[in-house]
Design a protein around this motif. Structure first.
Motif, PDB file in Angstrom:
ATOM      1  N   THR A 276       0.797  -1.229   0.000  1.00 27.00           N
ATOM      2  CA  THR A 276       0.000   0.000   0.000  1.00 27.00           C
ATOM      3  C   THR A 276       0.828   1.276   0.000  1.00 27.00           C
ATOM      4  N   HIS A 277       2.136   1.171  -0.008  1.00 27.48           N
ATOM      5  CA  HIS A 277       2.992   2.363  -0.038  1.00 27.48           C
ATOM      6  C   HIS A 277       3.703   2.479  -1.380  1.00 27.48           C
ATOM      7  N   PHE A 278       4.465   3.522  -1.505  1.00 27.89           N
ATOM      8  CA  PHE A 278       5.242   3.819  -2.713  1.00 27.89           C
ATOM      9  C   PHE A 278       4.331   3.963  -3.936  1.00 27.89           C
ATOM     10  N   VAL A 279       3.137   4.530  -3.725  1.00 29.37           N
ATOM     11  CA  VAL A 279       2.187   4.661  -4.839  1.00 29.37           C
ATOM     12  C   VAL A 279       2.625   5.708  -5.847  1.00 29.37           C
ATOM     13  N   ASP A 280       3.574   6.600  -5.467  1.00 26.36           N
ATOM     14  CA  ASP A 280       4.028   7.638  -6.396  1.00 26.36           C
ATOM     15  C   ASP A 280       5.156   7.149  -7.289  1.00 26.36           C
ATOM     16  N   THR A 281       5.627   5.908  -7.048  1.00 22.81           N
ATOM     17  CA  THR A 281       6.714   5.371  -7.865  1.00 22.81           C
ATOM     18  C   THR A 281       6.139   4.835  -9.168  1.00 22.81           C
ATOM     19  N   LEU A 282       6.424   5.535 -10.275  1.00 22.47           N
ATOM     20  CA  LEU A 282       5.856   5.159 -11.569  1.00 22.47           C
ATOM     21  C   LEU A 282       6.741   4.192 -12.336  1.00 22.47           C
ATOM     22  N   GLU A 283       8.052   4.304 -12.141  1.00 22.37           N
ATOM     23  CA  GLU A 283       8.981   3.429 -12.852  1.00 22.37           C
ATOM     24  C   GLU A 283       9.309   2.230 -11.959  1.00 22.37           C
ATOM     25  N   PRO A 284       9.009   1.020 -12.433  1.00 23.17           N
ATOM     26  CA  PRO A 284       9.219  -0.169 -11.586  1.00 23.17           C
ATOM     27  C   PRO A 284      10.644  -0.312 -11.060  1.00 23.17           C
ATOM     28  N   ASP A 285      11.631  -0.023 -11.908  1.00 23.95           N
ATOM     29  CA  ASP A 285      13.007  -0.231 -11.444  1.00 23.95           C
ATOM     30  C   ASP A 285      13.436   0.803 -10.405  1.00 23.95           C
ATOM     31  N   LYS A 286      12.572   1.806 -10.131  1.00 21.80           N
ATOM     32  CA  LYS A 286      12.871   2.787  -9.077  1.00 21.80           C
ATOM     33  C   LYS A 286      12.094   2.476  -7.789  1.00 21.80           C
ATOM     34  N   HIS A 287      11.273   1.429  -7.832  1.00 22.21           N
ATOM     35  CA  HIS A 287      10.515   1.043  -6.636  1.00 22.21           C
ATOM     36  C   HIS A 287      11.505   0.673  -5.528  1.00 22.21           C
ATOM     37  N   PRO A 288      11.392   1.287  -4.329  1.00 27.30           N
ATOM     38  CA  PRO A 288      12.378   1.036  -3.259  1.00 27.30           C
ATOM     39  C   PRO A 288      12.590  -0.439  -2.937  1.00 27.30           C
ATOM     40  N   VAL A 289      11.519  -1.241  -2.972  1.00 32.61           N
ATOM     41  CA  VAL A 289      11.674  -2.673  -2.674  1.00 32.61           C
ATOM     42  C   VAL A 289      12.472  -3.351  -3.780  1.00 32.61           C
ATOM     43  N   ILE A 290      12.214  -2.984  -5.038  1.00 31.69           N
ATOM     44  CA  ILE A 290      12.964  -3.557  -6.163  1.00 31.69           C
ATOM     45  C   ILE A 290      14.418  -3.123  -6.099  1.00 31.69           C
ATOM     46  N   VAL A 291      14.645  -1.873  -5.726  1.00 35.77           N
ATOM     47  CA  VAL A 291      16.025  -1.371  -5.616  1.00 35.77           C
ATOM     48  C   VAL A 291      16.785  -2.141  -4.542  1.00 35.77           C
ATOM     49  N   LEU A 292      16.173  -2.297  -3.366  1.00 31.75           N
ATOM     50  CA  LEU A 292      16.840  -3.022  -2.276  1.00 31.75           C
ATOM     51  C   LEU A 292      17.047  -4.491  -2.647  1.00 31.75           C
ATOM     52  N   SER A 293      16.038  -5.116  -3.226  1.00 26.24           N
ATOM     53  CA  SER A 293      16.158  -6.529  -3.618  1.00 26.24           C
ATOM     54  C   SER A 293      17.249  -6.707  -4.655  1.00 26.24           C
ATOM     55  N   GLY A 294      17.265  -5.822  -5.660  1.00 24.15           N
ATOM     56  CA  GLY A 294      18.282  -5.913  -6.702  1.00 24.15           C
ATOM     57  C   GLY A 294      19.678  -5.720  -6.152  1.00 24.15           C
ATOM     58  N   LEU A 295      19.812  -4.820  -5.200  1.00 28.01           N
ATOM     59  CA  LEU A 295      21.120  -4.563  -4.586  1.00 28.01           C
ATOM     60  C   LEU A 295      21.638  -5.806  -3.864  1.00 28.01           C
ATOM     61  N   ILE A 296      20.756  -6.468  -3.123  1.00 28.43           N
ATOM     62  CA  ILE A 296      21.174  -7.664  -2.374  1.00 28.43           C
ATOM     63  C   ILE A 296      21.494  -8.807  -3.329  1.00 28.43           C
ATOM     64  N   ILE A 297      20.690  -8.950  -4.398  1.00 25.62           N
ATOM     65  CA  ILE A 297      20.969 -10.012  -5.382  1.00 25.62           C
ATOM     66  C   ILE A 297      22.301  -9.750  -6.075  1.00 25.62           C
ATOM     67  N   LYS A 298      22.573  -8.475  -6.386  1.00 27.70           N
ATOM     68  CA  LYS A 298      23.852  -8.121  -7.010  1.00 27.70           C
ATOM     69  C   LYS A 298      25.014  -8.444  -6.075  1.00 27.70           C
ATOM     70  N   PHE A 299      24.824  -8.178  -4.790  1.00 30.73           N
ATOM     71  CA  PHE A 299      25.852  -8.519  -3.807  1.00 30.73           C
ATOM     72  C   PHE A 299      26.064 -10.033  -3.767  1.00 30.73           C
ATOM     73  N   ALA A 300      24.967 -10.786  -3.781  1.00 31.70           N
ATOM     74  CA  ALA A 300      25.068 -12.244  -3.726  1.00 31.70           C
ATOM     75  C   ALA A 300      25.799 -12.797  -4.942  1.00 31.70           C
ATOM     76  N   GLU A 301      25.646 -12.147  -6.092  1.00 30.85           N
ATOM     77  CA  GLU A 301      26.316 -12.592  -7.316  1.00 30.85           C
ATOM     78  C   GLU A 301      27.835 -12.540  -7.191  1.00 30.85           C
ATOM     79  N   GLN A 302      28.332 -11.714  -6.285  1.00 33.64           N
ATOM     80  CA  GLN A 302      29.786 -11.611  -6.116  1.00 33.64           C
ATOM     81  C   GLN A 302      30.396 -12.933  -5.676  1.00 33.64           C
ATOM     82  N   SER A 303      29.565 -13.801  -5.117  1.00 33.63           N
ATOM     83  CA  SER A 303      30.082 -15.092  -4.643  1.00 33.63           C
ATOM     84  C   SER A 303      30.482 -15.998  -5.803  1.00 33.63           C
TER      85      SER A 303
END
Length: 1173
Positions: free
Chosen positions: A590-617
């Motif tokens: 129910t939050h982040f309703v003003d985020t129009l671009e999916p790749d700027k959604h805070p949850v997507i940004v945080l998830s992508g960051l952690i997945i990118k970190f995991a890829e370093q392995s």
């Protein structure tokens, strides 16, 4: 000693009687002294036991109580009165019952000033128990006679000591009528429930009023006095009793019907909803209590009492922990959890006023937080502050977040949520300052306040999105979470640099902080617009710091902080998915309703960051320098939790996840954009590929890391294949094929422990669902498992098998392959059933050959048996008649081979080493055989085959019959002392006797005798579940025999008729034997009242089978009674047992129900005097 003569208690005492009574008293005194001095304790205990078991010992016990100078002797005499009266209650005269209670009450009042409190407490307890035993018999007028004396005592008419004793008696009475603290009386549950209802509806409120008046009568004297006065003891006892009554489990309304608790009502939440560290008991007494608890000004008096005492003794720091202060605070805190219909239906105004009044009194305990905290650190007691925290928790439990926040605004410029946040921030600061491993007051305060936040937010987190905190509350949650993160990162960083730092941060398990982190997550979600960007910034900074300082700065501190952030982020973004597929948390939807671009959604940004970190392995150098096994555990754990919610959600779940909030269209668009981003048509498949590759890396590159491998195999990979839509994509990935190939060929994966081997094999087989059709799925399974079955077949055909099979590497490989096959067959589904059936058929002969080769290797024998057990379990319900015959034939050969080698036939009495827990593992194969027989029996319960024929049932009963011949001689009575084996054995036996009684009847004499011996053992077992299974088995056996013989058939034949032993003596038949045994158990032995119903179901067909013996046993019991009253009473009871309530000679449900009622009445009527020695 034959026992002590007693008598009923009335009349004078002659010289002879007096000498006898004095002799008894001296004997008990000597026994008590001997026990204290450890002089011949066995003889002393026998002396005391003789008093307890004597018929009518009341006069002797009363004499001891009134004349003995030994406190322990008086204690034992009181206990003996209780035991004898409860045992003999049904045949005591009404006057004797009343006199016993009157004696105990009078004794307690007359000796109220005694310093031997434990004797007084015992007498009080005995009086309460006798009062309860006669509760349903006594007329209201008779009860009033007793309670008039008690009321006078409680109100202080006879002095302070008697007043204290009166309160103590009421306390004992309430405790005795409460289900959780009542004493066992050998009576059915219905008796206790009727007593509870009667006391709750007719007396509990009266007792509370008495106690309140008692406290009122002494408080002025306490407040006016400058020193401790005797009234303090009375007041403290009264406050304790009021607290006990409020803790009562209120169940009934004024009409005597049970009240249901609606846990979905706003502001009332079940304690099972969330993890709880602190106890909070809801008080729900109903509208009848409104005048006493709310309208009377009772709360104001209580708060004024504590405030007055607090001001008076403010300079004396110790006062906060004295009994009267503690009791008063506990009562105030308990009033904070008052809820339900006790408040009038006025839109919550009465309840709000109630909490406002309480909060006004509690504020000085906790506000201002920094001043309170500083005083505690300076030496002030923390107990008042902790009780203040508990009060906030109680209010939070029974109110909504909005109501909770509004309470304080009439007294302060801020809301209660701000106070809660400020208070917890102060506690967290103390925790950060006091870097200690010891659990201090701040640890306890943090846990209580976390529970308060949890109770406020958990319902809001699971609601449809319309429940939001006010802006001030959101800021309070954001500030608190920010400080929590700072604290957690500080602890994580310190753990990296301090070698002696021994906290949970150094433990390998990623679930070490789950309970606390779940509460942190709720706080974060309450202010999700602030907290998720905060987590992203903190994680990004530390990720960048790793690359910037690579090769220059020691990364340990940063890696520990990343570990902590991974756990926190995982809890914030997703809920645990144990047993179900979790939805995206409501706050995120129910939050982040003003985020129009999916790749700027805070949850997507945080998830992508952690997945990118995991890829370093993937990089070997990065993996070696940064990704420790422990950090990799956190990565795998995060991916498992996150994937369950966000990765390729099913279309239906995507719709369910997108719950509209206040702005329906924008909220729906935001939630859909979030889930679409990781869907199968967007970034889902690339992310799935990354997840599989990370899993493969963790399995291959971290050999020996059992926790990491278990997380990867079970939590991550296994969770993925449980979702069918993901399986379609998994099987098309090169990374998944690499995993399957590594499973078959990679040496590192052969070193996984047994649990991980099974889990990984099961996972790979389950993924076959993603193939295009059933044929492709079966081919996939054959290709995956083919090399394993080929190896076992070729090994079994070797000429030098006996020598080759004993090589350590061969044993290791065989055990590994068997574990994998166990896991694979555990994944049997309709799509892959045929392939797994073929695999089982392929290895049938190798299994038998290996069982013979490894007959001295108990571990391998066990694995071979468990593979067969799991394979049969997965296959049996699908098999057609011909296939079933093949499986049954194989099981027969397996059992014959097992029997021919006498595997497992070791007498536990001949090997002391087997008594250790490790050695008892040798008997796991016996459990496996029992499970195999049980799985075969299940064919009669669940059968998906197309052509069910009568022959199948016959074949199954034959193999189970043969199995019983083999297994039962190996299971000695000593082995049945092991709980798991015992449970499995009786579960199978009960099932067999219920489903195949005619097969069991065909057992040879020795095997049948062994079964009977174990049944007799089970009837006297400590575990009520085991006894229940034995009683069910007896019911089945006796019912079968009765129905068969009623139809003119043989039934159990010679087993029921009895056999002649080698000496020519006729042995009793099974029906006669167990009729005697069951009657002995019910009439003379100890057992749970919950077993009476099941015992009645077994007893009825036994009586019908052996009616003449039942009459004979009944006559023998009657003849043994010397007392004519008892003899007549017992004869009538035995007659009523089989004749009242229209009992007939038919074994149907209605007749069983009638007999259950008859047996309950019979036992209540006669069991007491029959057990009197």
């Amino acid at each position: 000693m034959q026992g002590f003569a007693g008598g009923g208690g009335g009349g004078g005492v002659g010289p002879t009687d007096l000498a006898q009574l004095q002799s008894t008293m001296h004997a008990i005194e000597l026994a008590c002294s001997s026990i204290q001095m450890h002089i011949n304790p066995a003889a002393a205990e026998a002396t005391i036991l003789s008093l307890f078991q004597s018929p009518h010992p009341y006069k002797a016990c009363q004499f001891i109580l009134e004349n003995s100078q030994v406190a322990d002797a008086r204690f034992q005499a009181a206990a003996a009165i209780r035991d004898a009266a409860i045992r003999e209650w049904s045949f005591l005269q009404a006057d004797d019952k009343r006199n016993l209670i009157s004696f105990c009450l009078c004794y307690m009042m007359q000796h109220a000033s005694s310093h031997e409190g434990y004797v007084q407490s015992k007498i009080s307890s005995v009086a309460a128990q006798l009062m309860k035993r006669g509760w349903l018999e006594f007329a209201p007028a008779e009860k009033e006679v007793f309670f008039y004396q008690v009321n006078q005592a409680v109100l202080g008419a006879h002095g302070l000591d008697v007043q204290f004793s009166g309160i103590s008696f009421v306390e004992s009475l309430v405790s005795e009528f409460s289900p959780t603290t009542s004493s066992a009386m050998g009576l059915p549950r219905e008796f206790h429930e009727q007593c509870q209802m009667s006391l709750e509806l007719d007396y509990l409120k009266t007792f509370y009023c008495w106690t309140k008046d008692a406290a009122l009568s002494v408080t002025n004297r306490i407040i006016e006095s400058n020193s401790e006065v005797p009234e303090v003891k009375v007041c403290n006892a009264a406050l304790r009793l009021m607290l006990q009554i409020l803790n009562w489990d209120f169940r009934y309304n004024s009409r005597g019907t049970k009240t249901g608790i609606n846990v979905f009502t706003a502001g009332l939440r079940s304690g099972s909803v969330s993890p709880r560290r602190s106890e909070c008991i809801l008080v729900q007494p109903g509208p009848a209590w409104r005048d006493v608890l709310i309208s009377s000004g009772h709360i104001g008096w209580l708060l004024s009492l504590y405030s007055a005492l607090r001001k008076k003794f403010l300079c004396e720091g110790y006062w906060l922990d004295c009994p009267i202060a503690v009791s008063t605070r506990k009562l105030i805190v308990q009033f904070c959890s008052l809820t339900g219909t006790v408040f009038s239906s006025d839109n919550g105004q009465m309840q709000e006023h109630h909490f406002l009044q309480l909060l006004s009194g509690i504020l000085e305990w906790i506000d201002p937080p920094d001043v309170i905290s500083k005083a505690i650190e300076g030496g002030k007691s923390e107990s008042e502050m902790l009780d203040g925290c508990r009060a906030l928790l109680s209010i939070a439990t029974v109110t909504t977040p909005l109501v909770f926040d509004q309470l304080l605004k009439s007294m302060r410029p801020f809301g209660t949520l701000t106070l809660l946040s400020t208070l917890m921030c102060e506690v967290v600061k103390v925790l950060m300052t006091n870097d200690t491993e010891e659990e201090t007051w701040s640890w306890e305060a943090r846990d209580i306040l976390l529970d308060a936040w949890t109770m406020l937010l958990v319902a809001m987190d699971s609601s449809s999105g319309n429940s939001l905190l006010p802006p001030e509350g959101i800021n309070a949650a954001a500030n608190l979470f920010s400080l929590i993160i700072e604290s957690e990162l500080k602890v994580a960083s310190a753990s990296a640099t301090n070698e002696d730092y021994d906290t949970e941060y150094l433990q390998a398990s990623v679930s070490a902080m789950d309970e606390r982190l779940a509460s942190y997550a709720l706080i974060a979600r309450a202010a999700v617009e602030y907290t998720i960007p905060l987590l992203t910034r903190l994680f990004s900074e530390r990720f960048a710091r790793l690359h910037q300082g690579r090769g220059i700065i020691d990364p340990t501190e940063t890696l520990e902080e990343l570990y902590s952030l991974l756990l926190i982020a995982g809890h914030v973004l997703a809920d645990e998915g144990e047993g179900e597929t979790p939805l995206v948390p409501n706050a995120i939807q129910t939050h982040f309703v003003d985020t129009l671009e999916p790749d700027k959604h805070p949850v997507i940004v945080l998830s992508g960051l952690i997945i990118k970190f995991a890829e370093q392995s993937f990089d070997a150098e990065m993996r070696a320098s940064m990704f420790s096994p422990r950090l990799m555990e956190a990565v795998i754990w995060f991916l498992a939790r996150w994937s369950h919610t966000y990765l390729m959600p099913h279309e239906e779940l995507r719709e369910n996840n997108c719950n509209p909030g206040s702005d329906q269209h924008r909220s729906l668009h935001s939630g859909k954009a979030l889930l679409d981003f990781f869907s199968e048509h967007n970034q889902g498949k690339p992310v799935l590929d990354i997840v599989v590759r990370i899993s493969l890396t963790s399995l291959i590159s971290y050999p020996g890391e059992k926790d990491l491998q278990a997380l990867t195999c079970y939590q991550l990979l296994h969770a993925l294949v449980r979702r069918k839509n993901i399986c379609f994509h998994l099987v098309s990935l090169d990374s998944w094929r690499e995993l399957a190939n590594a499973f078959a060929n990679e040496k590192a994966l052969f070193l996984l422990n047994s649990t991980s081997q099974r889990s990984l094999a099961q996972t790979l087989v389950l993924s076959a669902y993603g193939m295009r059709d059933s044929g492709a799925s079966n081919q996939y399974v054959r290709s995956l498992l083919g090399p394993m079955t080929t190896y076992l077949v070729e090994l079994s055909k070797k000429n030098n098998l006996k020598s080759a099979a004993q090589q350590p590497d061969v044993i290791l490989l065989v055990t590994c392959l068997l574990e994998r096959l166990r896991g694979a067959v555990g994944a049997t589904e309709p799509r892959t059933q045929q392939a797994l059936y073929d695999i089982g058929i392929t290895v049938m002969n190798p299994v038998l050959i290996l069982l013979e080769v490894y007959k001295h290797e108990s571990a391998v024998v066990y694995l071979l048996l468990k593979f067969v057990v799991d394979w049969v379990d997965g296959q049996i319900s699908y098999l057609e008649a011909q296939e079933t015959a093949v499986v049954i034939d194989f099981c027969m050969r397996l059992l014959q081979l097992y029997s021919s080698h006498n595997i497992g036939k070791i007498s536990i009495s001949l090997s002391s080493s087997l008594l250790s827990e490790a050695k008892t593992e040798k008997y796991k194969d016996l459990r496996a055989l029992l499970q195999l027989l049980s799985n075969l029996c299940s064919k009669d319960l669940v059968d998906f085959s197309s052509d069910t024929v009568e022959e199948e049932s016959t074949n199954i009963s034959q193999v189970v019959y043969f199995g019983l011949h083999i297994v039962t001689p190996l299971i000695s009575l000593d082995l049945l002392k092991y709980p798991k084996l015992c449970h499995d054995y009786f579960a199978l036996l009960s099932h067999m006797l219920e489903v195949y009684p005619e097969t069991v009847a065909q057992l040879n004499r020795d095997a049948f005798a062994h079964v009977l011996g174990t049944l007799d053992f089970g009837l006297h077992h400590q575990d009520t579940e085991v006894i229940t299974m034995c009683l069910r088995a007896l019911k089945a056996l006796a019912s079968y025999h009765y129905k068969e013989t009623s139809g003119g058939k043989m039934g159990l034949g010679s087993h029921a008729a009895g056999l002649t032993d080698p000496n020519g003596n006729l042995q009793e038949g099974i029906m006669s034997r167990f009729l005697r045994s069951l009657l002995q158990l019910l009439l003379f032995e100890d057992y749970s009242p919950d077993l009476v119903g099941t015992a009645a179901d077994a007893l009825l067909p036994l009586i019908l089978c052996e009616q003449s013996l039942y009459k004979k046993l009944g006559n023998e019991l009657v003849d043994k009674q010397a007392n004519p009253t008892f003899r007549s009473r017992l004869a009538n009871a035995l007659q009523s047992l089989t004749s009242s309530n229209q009992i007939s000679f038919v074994l149907d449900r209605a007749n069983y129900q009638r007999f259950r009622k008859n047996l309950n009445s019979f036992l209540i009527d006669v069991r007491g005097f029959l057990r009197t020695k």
